[in-house]
Design an enzyme around this catalytic site. Structure first.
Site, PDB file in Angstrom:
ATOM      1  N   CYS A  86     -29.385 -61.582  -6.923  1.00 13.85           N
ATOM      2  CA  CYS A  86     -30.846 -61.553  -6.862  1.00 13.85           C
ATOM      3  C   CYS A  86     -31.366 -62.375  -5.670  1.00 13.85           C
ATOM      4  CB  CYS A  86     -31.432 -62.018  -8.190  1.00 13.85           C
ATOM      5  SG  CYS A  86     -33.187 -61.630  -8.388  1.00 13.85           S
ATOM      6  N   LYS A 130     -22.630 -76.971 -24.666  1.00 14.65           N
ATOM      7  CA  LYS A 130     -22.538 -77.215 -26.111  1.00 14.65           C
ATOM      8  C   LYS A 130     -21.448 -76.384 -26.775  1.00 14.65           C
ATOM      9  CE  LYS A 130     -24.498 -79.408 -29.622  1.00 14.65           C
ATOM     10  NZ  LYS A 130     -24.872 -80.825 -29.623  1.00 14.65           N
ATOM     11  N   ASP A 135     -21.728 -84.004 -30.751  1.00 10.04           N
ATOM     12  CA  ASP A 135     -21.358 -84.612 -29.477  1.00 10.04           C
ATOM     13  C   ASP A 135     -20.672 -85.964 -29.663  1.00 10.04           C
ATOM     14  OD1 ASP A 135     -22.628 -82.399 -28.412  1.00 10.04           O
ATOM     15  OD2 ASP A 135     -24.522 -83.443 -28.142  1.00 10.04           O
TER      16      ASP A 135
END
Length: 529
Positions: free
Chosen positions: A86, A374, A231
């Site tokens: 793009c 994550k 985490d």
């Protein structure tokens, strides 16, 4: 770039793209390491990082705008394979002497491209295929040495390449799922053009991280604030594998975790992993601290400030601590440190300044997950042997249930909410599991992404056992989302909602009504406070 970055890696130059992080994740999905870097990084600085290949992201600007982000044209002389998407496609054209023009007709959404001749990038894909477009400007003249490799009815240069220099670009977005052969195009670039190997696997990652942590820590003592969240739990397991009992985990129990979570933390880290664990029972301390407080931001402030006071008190008791481990992950540092200014990403900042060290106290920071997304953190947790109920734990705010209780937090309200929330999670865990058995997908578009109970600061009239009641209502919140940026309310079957309601009213004393929140984000947020 982190010290343990593999020698083979792809640098994603970010022009402020909506899909910038997605590009890096798609490359990693193919087991090739990638990192996001600012689009205006000087070529010599980029070369010093030692990338194997470059990807130029999209971006919202026009290449001819006064403040348009630019790229150091010398990067195309580094001899590295380059793939642009793009805006990256357009800026490559302009930087190398081509032209970009403003089209009368734009392309937004699905479009059909037709290939023009053979191309290593399109190997194994059909002559016509659906891609995802989002542009009005388009390349009108390719640079010298380039050839057009595909087009649409609207866009004469849907892709171009200079195969000899290993420079490729597409006007469309191969990284999004809507481009039906996008994964194949990425595979062709990474493995066919660049000759890379799919070696970035969890087993290799653990070995590399363990070695890195050992080298960094040496014989020093490390402390970690363990919350029971994904985490911090993965950091605890990883650091403990590396340095053993040099790590001490401090679990500050403020009393506002969900039902069963403090016990899970004890069971996993003290019993299963034998990690030195200090469990600080601060429930009464926090109850006094929050007495009479109703404003949500004040709740957050008090809970956060008190955590650090308790934590550093424990660190002093332990003594000899020199390092602090944290569960900072890649989106944290991208979003907080790499601010988008005019479409450019600035240099990532340290998180040291976010920690309120007491006067005269300072620990060196260790953040072993600071370049992981994550989903990769969860994969790492599974590979380290953490239980699924911890690894796939839902997002949970740091202040805990305090911001799911509207108004003042009391022990009585906490007990009501913990019991109601446990029922919501139990029933919707089972619902999601049934969907998985039916569809074979964990991320079915109909599954719940996050679900919990909220306790408002009101009472309502009811009838139970032929007697009038004046008790608390419970609000059920369940949403479908993939990234929490947007979310829609989950279209749960009536029988599931009915069972949740009947169980809460029957099993939780003090509750006589259950309501369901059917507001998407936006205009609402996922949490109530």
């Amino acid at each position: 770039m982190s010290e343990a970055t593999p020698r083979q890696f792809v640098a994603v130059l970010d022009f402020g793209a909506q899909y910038g992080q997605l590009i890096a994740r798609r490359v990693r999905d193919l087991h090739v390491y990638s990192e996001i870097v600012p689009c205006d990084i000087p070529a010599d600085e980029l070369a010093a990082m030692g990338p194997s290949a470059l990807i130029l992201s999209g971006g919202p600007a026009s290449v001819y705008a006064e403040d348009a982000p630019t790229v150091d044209s010398a990067i195309f002389e580094l001899g590295l394979p380059v793939l642009g998407f793009c805006y990256g496609h357009q800026t490559m054209a302009v930087a190398l002497g081509g032209e970009v023009a403003h089209s009368e007709v734009g392309e937004y959404g699905p479009a059909t491209i037709v290939r023009d001749g053979e191309s290593a990038l399109f190997a194994g894909t059909p002559e016509e295929q659906t891609v995802w477009m989002s542009h009005r400007d388009a390349v009108s003249r390719v640079p010298e040495g380039f050839v057009v490799t595909s087009h649409t009815d609207v866009c004469p240069v849907a892709s171009m390449e200079c195969a000899e220099r290993k420079l490729f670009s597409t006007q469309f977005h191969p990284e999004v799922r809507h481009t039906e052969h996008g994964r194949t195009l990425l595979e062709n670039f990474l493995f066919g053009v660049c000759g890379l190997e799919a070696t970035w696997t969890m087993d290799n990652i653990i070995d590399e991280k363990v070695a890195e942590i050992r080298a960094l820590v040496g014989d020093r003592k490390v402390i970690l604030g363990l919350s029971g969240g994904v985490d911090s739990s993965v950091v605890a397991a990883l650091v403990h594998r590396a340095i053993g009992d040099q790590l001490t985990c401090v679990f500050v129990n403020h009393g506002m975790l969900r039902k069963g979570e403090p016990e899970m933390v004890e069971e996993v880290f003290r019993d299963q992993f034998q990690v030195p664990l200090v469990h600080v029972h601060a429930e009464q301390r926090y109850e006094r601290l929050l007495a009479g407080v109703t404003e949500p931001e004040e709740k957050r402030r008090r809970i956060g400030s008190e955590f650090w006071k308790v934590f550093f008190d424990e660190a002093q008791r332990i003594g000899g601590v020199e390092m602090l481990a944290q569960g900072t992950i890649y989106p944290d540092i991208i979003e907080s440190g790499a601010r988008k200014t005019g479409g450019k990403a600035s240099t990532i900042k340290s998180h040291h300044n976010l920690i309120p060290f007491p006067e005269g106290v300072h620990f060196d920071l260790i953040e072993p997950l600071d370049h992981f997304f994550k989903d990769e953190v969860r994969e790492l947790g599974v590979a380290l042997g953490l239980p699924d109920r911890m690894v796939y734990r839902q997002p949970f705010p740091g202040p805990g249930l305090a911001i799911r209780i509207i108004g003042e937090v009391t022990s009585e309200k906490l007990e009501v909410l913990k019991s109601a929330d446990a029922i919501v999670r139990e029933e919707l865990d089972a619902y999601n599991e049934r969907l998985f058995e039916e569809t074979g997908e964990r991320n079915s578009e109909h599954s719940c992404w996050q679900y919990f109970a909220v306790l408002p600061d009101i009472r309502s009239v009811g009838v139970m056992g032929d007697e009038r009641t004046y008790a608390r209502p419970v609000i059920v919140r369940a949403v479908e989302s993939s990234d929490a940026m947007t979310a829609d309310w989950a279209k749960l079957p009536y029988d599931v909602l009915g069972k949740i309601s009947s169980r809460i009213v029957a099993e939780v004393p003090g509750v006589n009504r259950v309501v369901y929140d059917v507001t998407p984000k936006p205009p609402a947020t996922i949490e109530w406070e």
